[in-house]
Write a protein that holds these residues in place. Structure first.
Motif, mmCIF file in Angstrom:
data_model
loop_
_atom_site.group_PDB
_atom_site.id
_atom_site.type_symbol
_atom_site.label_atom_id
_atom_site.label_comp_id
_atom_site.label_asym_id
_atom_site.label_seq_id
_atom_site.Cartn_x
_atom_site.Cartn_y
_atom_site.Cartn_z
ATOM 1 N N ALA A 56 -3.712 -4.382 -10.331
ATOM 2 C CA ALA A 56 -4.435 -4.116 -9.089
ATOM 3 C C ALA A 56 -4.418 -5.308 -8.132
ATOM 4 O O ALA A 56 -4.692 -5.147 -6.941
ATOM 5 C CB ALA A 56 -5.881 -3.724 -9.399
ATOM 6 N N PHE A 57 -4.074 -6.496 -8.647
ATOM 7 C CA PHE A 57 -4.092 -7.711 -7.835
ATOM 8 C C PHE A 57 -2.779 -8.476 -7.980
ATOM 9 O O PHE A 57 -2.760 -9.606 -8.480
ATOM 10 C CB PHE A 57 -5.289 -8.593 -8.220
ATOM 11 N N ARG A 89 -14.014 -4.393 -0.039
ATOM 12 C CA ARG A 89 -12.541 -4.367 -0.103
ATOM 13 C C ARG A 89 -12.054 -4.423 -1.552
ATOM 14 O O ARG A 89 -10.961 -3.964 -1.857
ATOM 15 C CB ARG A 89 -11.934 -5.521 0.695
ATOM 16 N N LEU A 90 -12.859 -4.978 -2.446
ATOM 17 C CA LEU A 90 -12.505 -5.014 -3.867
ATOM 18 C C LEU A 90 -12.687 -3.653 -4.522
ATOM 19 O O LEU A 90 -11.942 -3.284 -5.427
ATOM 20 C CB LEU A 90 -13.385 -6.021 -4.616
ATOM 21 N N ARG A 93 -9.731 -1.363 -5.074
ATOM 22 C CA ARG A 93 -8.530 -1.964 -5.653
ATOM 23 C C ARG A 93 -8.293 -1.607 -7.115
ATOM 24 O O ARG A 93 -7.156 -1.616 -7.571
ATOM 25 C CB ARG A 93 -8.602 -3.492 -5.548
ATOM 26 N N ARG A 96 -5.660 0.990 -7.954
ATOM 27 C CA ARG A 96 -4.375 0.857 -7.253
ATOM 28 C C ARG A 96 -3.347 0.160 -8.128
ATOM 29 O O ARG A 96 -3.654 -0.788 -8.835
ATOM 30 C CB ARG A 96 -4.539 0.086 -5.946
ATOM 31 N N SER A 100 0.982 0.750 -3.690
ATOM 32 C CA SER A 100 -0.355 0.834 -3.106
ATOM 33 C C SER A 100 -1.112 -0.480 -3.277
ATOM 34 O O SER A 100 -1.751 -0.970 -2.344
ATOM 35 C CB SER A 100 -1.128 1.980 -3.766
ATOM 36 N N ALA A 101 -1.025 -1.084 -4.467
ATOM 37 C CA ALA A 101 -1.673 -2.378 -4.707
ATOM 38 C C ALA A 101 -1.028 -3.467 -3.855
ATOM 39 O O ALA A 101 -1.728 -4.324 -3.309
ATOM 40 C CB ALA A 101 -1.596 -2.738 -6.185
ATOM 41 N N LEU A 104 -2.299 -3.214 -0.237
ATOM 42 C CA LEU A 104 -3.656 -3.740 -0.090
ATOM 43 C C LEU A 104 -3.684 -5.260 -0.272
ATOM 44 O O LEU A 104 -4.504 -5.948 0.349
ATOM 45 C CB LEU A 104 -4.598 -3.065 -1.079
ATOM 46 N N ALA A 105 -2.800 -5.791 -1.113
ATOM 47 C CA ALA A 105 -2.719 -7.241 -1.302
ATOM 48 C C ALA A 105 -2.313 -7.936 -0.010
ATOM 49 O O ALA A 105 -2.750 -9.051 0.272
ATOM 50 C CB ALA A 105 -1.733 -7.570 -2.416
ATOM 51 N N ALA A 110 -6.654 -10.878 -2.247
ATOM 52 C CA ALA A 110 -7.713 -11.381 -3.114
ATOM 53 C C ALA A 110 -7.426 -12.831 -3.478
ATOM 54 O O ALA A 110 -6.286 -13.291 -3.430
ATOM 55 C CB ALA A 110 -7.794 -10.526 -4.374
#
Length: 144
Positions: A56-57, A89-90, A93, A96, A100-101, A104-105, A110
């Motif tokens: 996710a990150f 915003r977290l 996540r 994801r 998609s992840a 957003l990254a 993050a």
């Protein structure tokens, strides 16, 4: 012997915010508590409940080259937006993955804020009482 991430030590509320002489405190960040481990170029990022957060990150993998191999940290994942911490915003996540992840990254990257150094270059640092003036430089990367 394989080293595994321990459960995080959680903060507890106290009645008196005054610190005893010789003590210090860190800020309470508005993010997700996480444990991070860097081993042979592999990132392990785990929530306090044990959930794998790494997919996710993906942006946190970029920081691996800043850590010595076989290093583990206890800290918090945060996101900044417009000069403030943006916990909301977290929240989107966790589920994801993949493209998609990655999107957003880029949109809301993050960051990992480290509270404690659990392992450094393979040496387990848990359970060792180190005075803060000696411990803090290692946590900040001045460990050579």
């Amino acid at each position: 012997m394989t080293w595994t991430l321990p459960p995080p030590i959680l903060a507890a509320p106290i009645a008196d915010p005054g610190l005893p002489r010789g003590s210090s405190a860190d800020l309470k960040w508005d993010g997700w508590r996480a444990l991070l481990s860097a081993d042979a170029g592999h990132l392990t990022l785990r929530s306090r409940q044990g959930t794998d957060l790494a997919p996710a990150f993906p942006e946190l993998r970029a920081g691996l080259d800043q850590l010595p191999d076989a290093t583990a940290l206890d800290g918090e994942i945060i996101v900044w937006e417009d000069g403030r911490l943006a916990f909301e915003r977290l929240q989107g996540r966790l589920q994801r993955r993949g493209a998609s992840a990655a999107r957003l990254a880029t949109q809301w990257p993050a960051h990992f804020v480290a509270f404690d150094l659990l392992r450094l270059k393979g040496a387990d640092r848990r359970g060792r009482h180190r005075p803060l003036p000696r411990h803090r430089p290692a946590l900040q990367g001045r460990h050579r």
